[in-house]
Design an enzyme around this catalytic site. Sequence first.
Site, short mmCIF file in Angstrom:
data_model
loop_
_atom_site.label_atom_id
_atom_site.label_comp_id
_atom_site.label_asym_id
_atom_site.label_seq_id
_atom_site.Cartn_x
_atom_site.Cartn_y
_atom_site.Cartn_z
N CYS A 114 60.32 -96.27 20.38
CA CYS A 114 59.53 -97.14 20.95
C CYS A 114 59.45 -98.23 21.51
O CYS A 114 58.61 -98.11 22.44
CB CYS A 114 58.58 -97.38 20.08
N HIS A 254 52.71 -101.42 21.92
CA HIS A 254 53.41 -99.83 21.35
C HIS A 254 52.31 -99.73 20.60
O HIS A 254 51.14 -99.89 19.73
CB HIS A 254 54.91 -99.69 20.98
N ASN A 284 51.73 -92.09 18.07
CA ASN A 284 52.49 -92.88 18.27
C ASN A 284 53.19 -91.61 19.28
O ASN A 284 53.49 -90.64 18.82
CB ASN A 284 52.67 -93.55 16.71
O1 UT7 Z 1 56.97 -96.72 16.05
C1 UT7 Z 1 57.43 -97.33 15.23
C2 UT7 Z 1 57.09 -98.12 14.71
N1 UT7 Z 1 56.24 -97.46 13.38
C3 UT7 Z 1 55.67 -97.95 12.56
O2 UT7 Z 1 55.42 -99.24 12.48
C4 UT7 Z 1 54.77 -97.40 11.92
C5 UT7 Z 1 54.93 -98.65 10.60
N2 UT7 Z 1 53.96 -97.81 9.09
C6 UT7 Z 1 53.01 -97.49 9.34
O3 UT7 Z 1 52.48 -97.19 10.14
C7 UT7 Z 1 51.87 -97.44 7.65
O4 UT7 Z 1 53.10 -97.52 6.88
C8 UT7 Z 1 52.36 -96.12 7.17
C9 UT7 Z 1 50.99 -95.69 8.46
C10 UT7 Z 1 53.03 -95.10 8.11
C11 UT7 Z 1 51.68 -95.33 5.85
O5 UT7 Z 1 50.87 -96.07 5.50
P1 UT7 Z 1 51.01 -97.10 4.14
O6 UT7 Z 1 49.81 -97.62 3.96
O7 UT7 Z 1 51.87 -98.01 4.57
O8 UT7 Z 1 51.10 -96.22 2.82
P2 UT7 Z 1 52.07 -95.64 2.06
O9 UT7 Z 1 53.41 -95.14 3.09
O10 UT7 Z 1 52.57 -97.54 1.23
O11 UT7 Z 1 51.62 -95.23 1.14
C12 UT7 Z 1 50.50 -95.02 0.21
C13 UT7 Z 1 49.71 -93.80 -0.26
C14 UT7 Z 1 51.20 -93.24 -0.83
O12 UT7 Z 1 50.26 -92.41 -1.70
P3 UT7 Z 1 50.83 -92.99 -3.69
O13 UT7 Z 1 52.73 -93.49 -3.71
O14 UT7 Z 1 50.16 -94.53 -3.76
O15 UT7 Z 1 50.25 -92.50 -4.92
C15 UT7 Z 1 51.22 -91.95 0.06
O16 UT7 Z 1 52.33 -90.94 -0.55
O17 UT7 Z 1 49.46 -92.87 0.78
C16 UT7 Z 1 50.66 -91.20 0.77
N3 UT7 Z 1 50.01 -91.02 1.85
C17 UT7 Z 1 49.33 -90.04 2.31
N4 UT7 Z 1 48.31 -89.47 1.84
C18 UT7 Z 1 47.45 -89.11 2.45
C19 UT7 Z 1 51.24 -90.68 2.65
N5 UT7 Z 1 51.08 -90.52 4.22
C20 UT7 Z 1 50.37 -90.02 3.31
C21 UT7 Z 1 49.33 -89.17 4.29
N6 UT7 Z 1 47.87 -88.22 3.83
N7 UT7 Z 1 49.69 -88.47 5.14
#
Ligand code: UT7
Length: 327
Positions: A114, A254, A284
């Site tokens: 990225c 980004h 993204n």
């Molecule tokens: O481009 C290169 C750099 N990339 C980045 O900088 C990306 C960085 N990361 C992020 O943007 C975020 O971490 C994400 C958007 C990928 C995820 O958001 P988050 O707030 O960190 O969520 P999480 O991974 O901690 O997951 C929270 C909950 C989980 O459920 P439980 O375990 O709390 O029950 C996940 O299973 O959200 C759940 N979850 C979803 N729920 C509905 C994960 N993906 C989804 C989804 N829809 N698509």
Amino acid sequence: MSIHTIIIGTGSHLPDSVVTNKDLEGRVNTTDEWIRSRTGIHQRYIANDHETNSYLATQSARKALDMAGVRPQDLDLIIVSTMTPDMPMPSVACLVQNELGAKKAGAFDLQATCSGFLYGLSVADKFIRDNRRMKILVIGSEVLSRRTNWEDRSTCVLFGDGAGAVVLTGTKEDRGILSSHLHADGSLGDLLTIRGLGTAHPELSEILEKGWQYIEMQGREVFKCAVKALESVAWEALEANGWTGDDVDLLISHQANIRILNLLGERLGLSKEKIFINIHKYGNTSAASIPIALDEANRKGILVSGLHILLVAFGGGFTWGSVAMRW
Ligand code: UT7
């Protein structure tokens, strides 16, 4: 009199098809509300079969060349930043060079995920400061949808396809690229990876069985690292130019997550209007996100003469970096 690198043309190209969050609700266990609130994404463009990386890259390049008033045969160098090339060989840059008929240009791909576009800008800047008459095309182009596991809700809602391009040359005027800073930390590479399809794992059957053809990400960990690295590289750029947050007129980061952009803005003390956001439309798009944003801002007339622009990026590897410029 020092030489500065300036952008004299921008262009971008998105695939024809849009996939909305609602569309994804029918594919995986997710909701429009979750995607919007956790990422800021409303929709993304997804390439059809004929919309290869080199096709998107070439279309964006034609628009940038057109704006710059530069003929393909006058280009000296083409750099394509990508991690989703059409194939390992020839490079996307060579495919673009051929499509454009850029007969005298050298061409190579650059892989810094990225952050790739900022790595590409930085390399081009070095060439131009050596020879201000050079004309260099830098493209960020990705077809991430073909490396996305459409059954994995934690990643498939995030990415989109697209390409953006800039044409660069040199000037003796006091504007253009003022600084660039590049960083990497390979020790954290496992947090964001595509394991297969390189030469480390030559067995295709093993790759397909394990799903190693797809992007894998430890989202929460990557999020924390991204905020920290982006903030630190932004301060590094400010310091190098003797700027404070107040001197930044426009931050183009980004576009990985709107919460990252907002946090970064807060930490740098930037008001919301100074933070360019288009993640809601494109998701993204990795190396393409900054040149797409630059082109959008340029065509909207936001990039007025004298504007202080800070570009920052973070991605797999990890890689991160900044470019500061005066428009
Ligand atoms: O481009 C290169 C750099 N990339 C980045 O900088 C990306 C960085 N990361 C992020 O943007 C975020 O971490 C994400 C958007 C990928 C995820 O958001 P988050 O707030 O960190 O969520 P999480 O991974 O901690 O997951 C929270 C909950 C989980 O459920 P439980 O375990 O709390 O029950 C996940 O299973 O959200 C759940 N979850 C979803 N729920 C509905 C994960 N993906 C989804 C989804 N829809 N698509």
